[in-house]
Design a protein around this motif. Structure first.
Motif, PDB file in Angstrom:
ATOM      1  N   ASN A  72       0.800  -1.224   0.000  1.00 54.77           N
ATOM      2  CA  ASN A  72       0.000   0.000   0.000  1.00 54.77           C
ATOM      3  C   ASN A  72       0.834   1.277   0.000  1.00 54.77           C
ATOM      4  N   GLY A  73       1.810   1.359  -0.907  1.00 61.20           N
ATOM      5  CA  GLY A  73       2.582   2.579  -1.055  1.00 61.20           C
ATOM      6  C   GLY A  73       3.691   2.775  -0.055  1.00 61.20           C
ATOM      7  N   SER A  74       4.010   1.753   0.749  1.00 59.05           N
ATOM      8  CA  SER A  74       5.111   1.866   1.709  1.00 59.05           C
ATOM      9  C   SER A  74       6.440   1.957   0.965  1.00 59.05           C
ATOM     10  N   TYR A  75       7.447   2.436   1.676  1.00 59.91           N
ATOM     11  CA  TYR A  75       8.791   2.449   1.101  1.00 59.91           C
ATOM     12  C   TYR A  75       9.366   1.046   1.260  1.00 59.91           C
ATOM     13  N   VAL A  76       9.691   0.397   0.142  1.00 54.98           N
ATOM     14  CA  VAL A  76      10.075  -1.013   0.161  1.00 54.98           C
ATOM     15  C   VAL A  76      11.392  -1.211  -0.572  1.00 54.98           C
ATOM     16  N   LYS A  77      12.241  -2.073  -0.008  1.00 52.02           N
ATOM     17  CA  LYS A  77      13.469  -2.482  -0.694  1.00 52.02           C
ATOM     18  C   LYS A  77      13.681  -3.979  -0.491  1.00 52.02           C
ATOM     19  N   HIS A  78      13.902  -4.659  -1.609  1.00 51.49           N
ATOM     20  CA  HIS A  78      14.225  -6.089  -1.586  1.00 51.49           C
ATOM     21  C   HIS A  78      15.730  -6.270  -1.767  1.00 51.49           C
ATOM     22  N   PHE A  79      16.274  -7.258  -1.088  1.00 49.95           N
ATOM     23  CA  PHE A  79      17.681  -7.611  -1.271  1.00 49.95           C
ATOM     24  C   PHE A  79      17.804  -9.129  -1.305  1.00 49.95           C
ATOM     25  N   THR A  80      18.722  -9.618  -2.108  1.00 54.57           N
ATOM     26  CA  THR A  80      19.058 -11.039  -2.070  1.00 54.57           C
ATOM     27  C   THR A  80      20.570 -11.167  -1.911  1.00 54.57           C
ATOM     28  N   THR A  81      20.989 -12.173  -1.153  1.00 56.30           N
ATOM     29  CA  THR A  81      22.412 -12.379  -0.895  1.00 56.30           C
ATOM     30  C   THR A  81      22.751 -13.860  -1.025  1.00 56.30           C
ATOM     31  N   ASN A  82      24.049 -14.139  -1.040  1.00 57.02           N
ATOM     32  CA  ASN A  82      24.567 -15.510  -1.056  1.00 57.02           C
ATOM     33  C   ASN A  82      23.987 -16.361  -2.189  1.00 57.02           C
ATOM     34  N   PRO A  83      23.979 -15.848  -3.419  1.00 55.84           N
ATOM     35  CA  PRO A  83      23.401 -16.646  -4.508  1.00 55.84           C
ATOM     36  C   PRO A  83      24.285 -17.840  -4.869  1.00 55.84           C
ATOM     37  N   LYS A  84      23.644 -18.960  -5.117  1.00 56.26           N
ATOM     38  CA  LYS A  84      24.335 -20.148  -5.613  1.00 56.26           C
ATOM     39  C   LYS A  84      23.633 -20.572  -6.900  1.00 56.26           C
ATOM     40  N   ILE A  85      24.289 -20.354  -8.024  1.00 60.59           N
ATOM     41  CA  ILE A  85      23.693 -20.593  -9.334  1.00 60.59           C
ATOM     42  C   ILE A  85      24.362 -21.792  -9.993  1.00 60.59           C
ATOM     43  N   GLU A  86      23.551 -22.681 -10.516  1.00 60.49           N
ATOM     44  CA  GLU A  86      24.044 -23.844 -11.251  1.00 60.49           C
ATOM     45  C   GLU A  86      23.414 -23.839 -12.635  1.00 60.49           C
ATOM     46  N   ILE A  87      24.260 -23.904 -13.657  1.00 64.09           N
ATOM     47  CA  ILE A  87      23.816 -23.788 -15.046  1.00 64.09           C
ATOM     48  C   ILE A  87      24.000 -25.116 -15.758  1.00 64.09           C
ATOM     49  N   SER A  88      23.001 -25.497 -16.535  1.00 66.52           N
ATOM     50  CA  SER A  88      23.065 -26.723 -17.335  1.00 66.52           C
ATOM     51  C   SER A  88      22.440 -26.443 -18.694  1.00 66.52           C
ATOM     52  N   GLY A  89      23.281 -26.031 -19.655  1.00 74.31           N
ATOM     53  CA  GLY A  89      22.772 -25.723 -20.990  1.00 74.31           C
ATOM     54  C   GLY A  89      21.850 -24.527 -20.975  1.00 74.31           C
ATOM     55  N   ASP A  90      20.594 -24.729 -21.395  1.00 71.53           N
ATOM     56  CA  ASP A  90      19.619 -23.642 -21.455  1.00 71.53           C
ATOM     57  C   ASP A  90      18.703 -23.604 -20.243  1.00 71.53           C
ATOM     58  N   THR A  91      19.081 -24.298 -19.181  1.00 70.81           N
ATOM     59  CA  THR A  91      18.330 -24.240 -17.922  1.00 70.81           C
ATOM     60  C   THR A  91      19.307 -23.959 -16.779  1.00 70.81           C
ATOM     61  N   ALA A  92      18.771 -23.482 -15.678  1.00 68.01           N
ATOM     62  CA  ALA A  92      19.617 -23.179 -14.518  1.00 68.01           C
ATOM     63  C   ALA A  92      18.758 -23.149 -13.263  1.00 68.01           C
ATOM     64  N   THR A  93      19.416 -23.247 -12.109  1.00 72.26           N
ATOM     65  CA  THR A  93      18.751 -23.137 -10.820  1.00 72.26           C
ATOM     66  C   THR A  93      19.551 -22.197  -9.929  1.00 72.26           C
ATOM     67  N   SER A  94      18.912 -21.654  -8.922  1.00 71.61           N
ATOM     68  CA  SER A  94      19.627 -20.811  -7.958  1.00 71.61           C
ATOM     69  C   SER A  94      18.940 -20.857  -6.610  1.00 71.61           C
ATOM     70  N   LYS A  95      19.736 -20.636  -5.566  1.00 72.73           N
ATOM     71  CA  LYS A  95      19.237 -20.481  -4.209  1.00 72.73           C
ATOM     72  C   LYS A  95      19.859 -19.220  -3.640  1.00 72.73           C
ATOM     73  N   GLU A  96      19.086 -18.466  -2.840  1.00 74.26           N
ATOM     74  CA  GLU A  96      19.612 -17.221  -2.272  1.00 74.26           C
ATOM     75  C   GLU A  96      18.802 -16.821  -1.049  1.00 74.26           C
ATOM     76  N   THR A  97      19.408 -15.997  -0.218  1.00 73.98           N
ATOM     77  CA  THR A  97      18.743 -15.464   0.973  1.00 73.98           C
ATOM     78  C   THR A  97      17.970 -14.208   0.603  1.00 73.98           C
ATOM     79  N   LEU A  98      16.776 -14.061   1.154  1.00 69.24           N
ATOM     80  CA  LEU A  98      15.899 -12.925   0.868  1.00 69.24           C
ATOM     81  C   LEU A  98      15.780 -12.029   2.094  1.00 69.24           C
ATOM     82  N   LEU A  99      15.888 -10.725   1.865  1.00 68.78           N
ATOM     83  CA  LEU A  99      15.665  -9.723   2.911  1.00 68.78           C
ATOM     84  C   LEU A  99      14.784  -8.625   2.339  1.00 68.78           C
ATOM     85  N   ILE A 100      13.694  -8.322   3.042  1.00 72.20           N
ATOM     86  CA  ILE A 100      12.781  -7.239   2.639  1.00 72.20           C
ATOM     87  C   ILE A 100      12.682  -6.245   3.786  1.00 72.20           C
TER      88      ILE A 100
END
Length: 210
Positions: A110-138
């Motif tokens: 509802n119009g609040s001041y908002v900021k999203h952050f993600t940290t510690n990404p772990k990305i694994e790629i396999s051809g034209d697909t990929a996965t990732s895990k990360e920490t979320l902070l709002i």
């Protein structure tokens, strides 16, 4: 006879060198492609965070629509799995379903001041697909109050490089692990003096005017 065997050995040796070069080139090409994919996925993550924040804050003049975010960042058959509590699990499928989810989020903030952050990404790629895990902070604050909120959780993502060569989210799973509220407190420095000589400054908390 020996001359013929020598020539044959030389041919085999040269062929093995060429085959090794070809193998190295293919390996280097694969490494470069993975690096390009990694950068594209990181850019996708950044675009998502920026656009969602603009949507939530009702930013005038640059607020994206819910469906435009879904079209730009997600595949047509994408799904979002939301775990907001111990026994709460909701699934939103397709771009229309995601747009409805974004609308719910927007109305909640509802119009609040908002900021999203993600940290510690772990990305694994396999051809034209990929996965990732990360920490979320709002982090967000409610206008005209001293109330501020923070939420900690995690994202688990699946990506796919679509036919137009663009990486998009295919699946996003969100888990909310902790959330809290705190009052805004500002600090001001008081620097007393004795006989014109400054003493160490003291931080004193005062209520924030925000």
């Amino acid at each position: 006879m020996f001359r013929l065997l020598g020539m044959l050995s030389a041919v085999i040796f040269i062929a093995s060198l060429l085959n090794g070069c070809s193998h190295d080139e293919a390996k280097h090409k694969a490494v470069i492609e993975d690096m390009e994919a990694y950068r594209s996925i990181m850019d996708l993550q950044t675009d998502y965070l920026l656009l969602i924040d603009r949507l939530f804050m009702h930013s005038k003049g640059m607020r994206p629509s819910e469906i435009s975010i879904a079209d730009l960042l997600f595949t047509e058959d994408a799904e979002w799995i939301l775990h907001a509590g111990a026994n709460e699990r909701r699934v939103f499928s397709g771009r229309e379903g995601l747009a409805e989810l974004f609308k719910t989020f927007k109305n909640s903030f509802n119009g609040s001041y908002v900021k999203h952050f993600t940290t510690n990404p772990k990305i694994e790629i396999s051809g034209d697909t990929a996965t990732s895990k990360e920490t979320l902070l709002i982090l967000w604050s409610i206008p005209n109050t001293d109330k501020n909120h923070w939420v900690i959780g995690s994202y688990k993502n699946e990506f796919r490089k679509t036919s137009d060569g663009v990486w998009r989210f295919e699946s996003k799973t969100t888990r909310i692990e902790n959330k809290s509220i705190w009052d805004s407190v500002a600090y001001k420095l008081e620097c007393p003096t004795v006989d014109g000589k400054p003493l160490p400054c003291i931080e004193r908390p005062v209520k924030s005017p925000l």
